[in-house]
Design a protein around this motif. Sequence first.
Motif, PDB file in Angstrom:
ATOM      1  N   LEU A  75      11.009  19.326  68.937  1.00 56.72           N
ATOM      2  CA  LEU A  75       9.812  20.177  68.866  1.00 56.72           C
ATOM      3  C   LEU A  75       9.074  19.979  67.541  1.00 56.72           C
ATOM      4  O   LEU A  75       7.836  19.949  67.506  1.00 56.72           O
ATOM      5  N   VAL A  76       9.850  19.833  66.458  1.00 58.92           N
ATOM      6  CA  VAL A  76       9.236  19.598  65.151  1.00 58.92           C
ATOM      7  C   VAL A  76       8.441  18.295  65.158  1.00 58.92           C
ATOM      8  O   VAL A  76       7.331  18.217  64.615  1.00 58.92           O
ATOM      9  N   GLU A  77       8.978  17.253  65.776  1.00 55.85           N
ATOM     10  CA  GLU A  77       8.280  15.978  65.842  1.00 55.85           C
ATOM     11  C   GLU A  77       6.987  16.094  66.644  1.00 55.85           C
ATOM     12  O   GLU A  77       5.973  15.490  66.291  1.00 55.85           O
ATOM     13  N   ILE A  78       7.023  16.869  67.721  1.00 55.97           N
ATOM     14  CA  ILE A  78       5.802  17.076  68.526  1.00 55.97           C
ATOM     15  C   ILE A  78       4.741  17.793  67.706  1.00 55.97           C
ATOM     16  O   ILE A  78       3.570  17.390  67.673  1.00 55.97           O
ATOM     17  N   PHE A  79       5.128  18.869  67.003  1.00 56.97           N
ATOM     18  CA  PHE A  79       4.172  19.606  66.163  1.00 56.97           C
ATOM     19  C   PHE A  79       3.663  18.723  65.018  1.00 56.97           C
ATOM     20  O   PHE A  79       2.486  18.808  64.634  1.00 56.97           O
ATOM     21  N   LYS A  84      -1.257  17.686  60.562  1.00 56.92           N
ATOM     22  CA  LYS A  84      -0.918  17.017  59.311  1.00 56.92           C
ATOM     23  C   LYS A  84      -0.315  17.991  58.310  1.00 56.92           C
ATOM     24  O   LYS A  84       0.615  17.651  57.574  1.00 56.92           O
ATOM     25  N   GLN A  85      -0.843  19.222  58.267  1.00 57.54           N
ATOM     26  CA  GLN A  85      -0.312  20.212  57.332  1.00 57.54           C
ATOM     27  C   GLN A  85       1.147  20.516  57.635  1.00 57.54           C
ATOM     28  O   GLN A  85       1.981  20.587  56.726  1.00 57.54           O
ATOM     29  N   GLU A  91       8.037  16.986  56.487  1.00 55.84           N
ATOM     30  CA  GLU A  91       8.477  15.644  56.100  1.00 55.84           C
ATOM     31  C   GLU A  91       8.142  15.296  54.663  1.00 55.84           C
ATOM     32  O   GLU A  91       8.666  14.325  54.124  1.00 55.84           O
ATOM     33  N   GLY A  92       7.262  16.059  54.049  1.00 55.86           N
ATOM     34  CA  GLY A  92       6.836  15.740  52.694  1.00 55.86           C
ATOM     35  C   GLY A  92       5.702  14.731  52.713  1.00 55.86           C
ATOM     36  O   GLY A  92       5.286  14.238  53.766  1.00 55.86           O
ATOM     37  N   SER A  93       5.178  14.407  51.550  1.00 56.83           N
ATOM     38  CA  SER A  93       4.081  13.449  51.437  1.00 56.83           C
ATOM     39  C   SER A  93       4.351  12.521  50.255  1.00 56.83           C
ATOM     40  O   SER A  93       5.200  12.799  49.403  1.00 56.83           O
TER      41      SER A  93
END
Length: 286
Positions: A75-79, A84-85, A91-93
């Motif tokens: 679910l996290v990957e889908i969101f 992007k936020q 995942e960090g930037s």
Amino acid sequence: MPDWLDVAVRVILFLIVLFLLTKLLGKKQLSELSFLEYVSGITIGSIAAEVIINTDNKIWHGIIGICVFSLIIYLVEIFSVHSKQFRDFVEGSGTVIIKDGKVLEENLKKEHYTTDELLQLLRGKDIFDLSEVEYAVLEAKGSLSALPKKDFRPITRKDLGLASVNEKETQTVIMDGEILKESLTATGKNLEWLKTELDKKNITIENVFLGQIDTYGALTVDLFDDKIQVPEPIERPLMLAQLKKCQADLELFALATASEKAKRLYAKNATKIEDSIQKLTPFLKN
């Protein structure tokens, strides 16, 4: 059921479950992990190990726990794909640590990296001198992306004023002595062509461990017997040599003739051949 058999069954069952869940989550799980993936991976592994070793725990409780964690990651990957936020939060930037050739010490300290660790990451990019770096970013997953200064970048065909060459994917057409017909068809070649090329090298298909056709249509092979020397192809280099000889002959004729009209004609054609040589060299050189 004996304890040893119970443990063996649990190992096999959880191996299958973890394999299927990893396949479901995709190849991203096999690459460098994000913060959430790192934490979830440790938790899932701990749950699996606890249920496998401790036979008092119910198998299905462990499977449910692993599935719930996997569902959270999914679910996290889908969101993350749609926001992007949210992706930057989870995942960090990337963090810029070198800009305009200067190290940003504050950003380096913020990411808890030492100078030695920075130099180690640069060496991993084949950069041993910090002064060669124009720009560098520490990516969210811990890898370093570095842009060398222009004077230290590899020379390209564009830098030399040469025409670009569109390269095709190298196709493996023989593997373990077997012809891969689909790959051979993708190159635009046929079985007769392949056999002819192998005959030129005095080898049979059964002796070929690996055979590939490159972007220029040339066949290269590696044999099972490493003691056998495969002759280098000479047709294309020979053609290139003939073109250079023709150009040299025309230039010589232009110098030797007394006729201005013939001199201009020889020089003009020598220039045309020179242009052709520049365009064909990438295809004719081994």
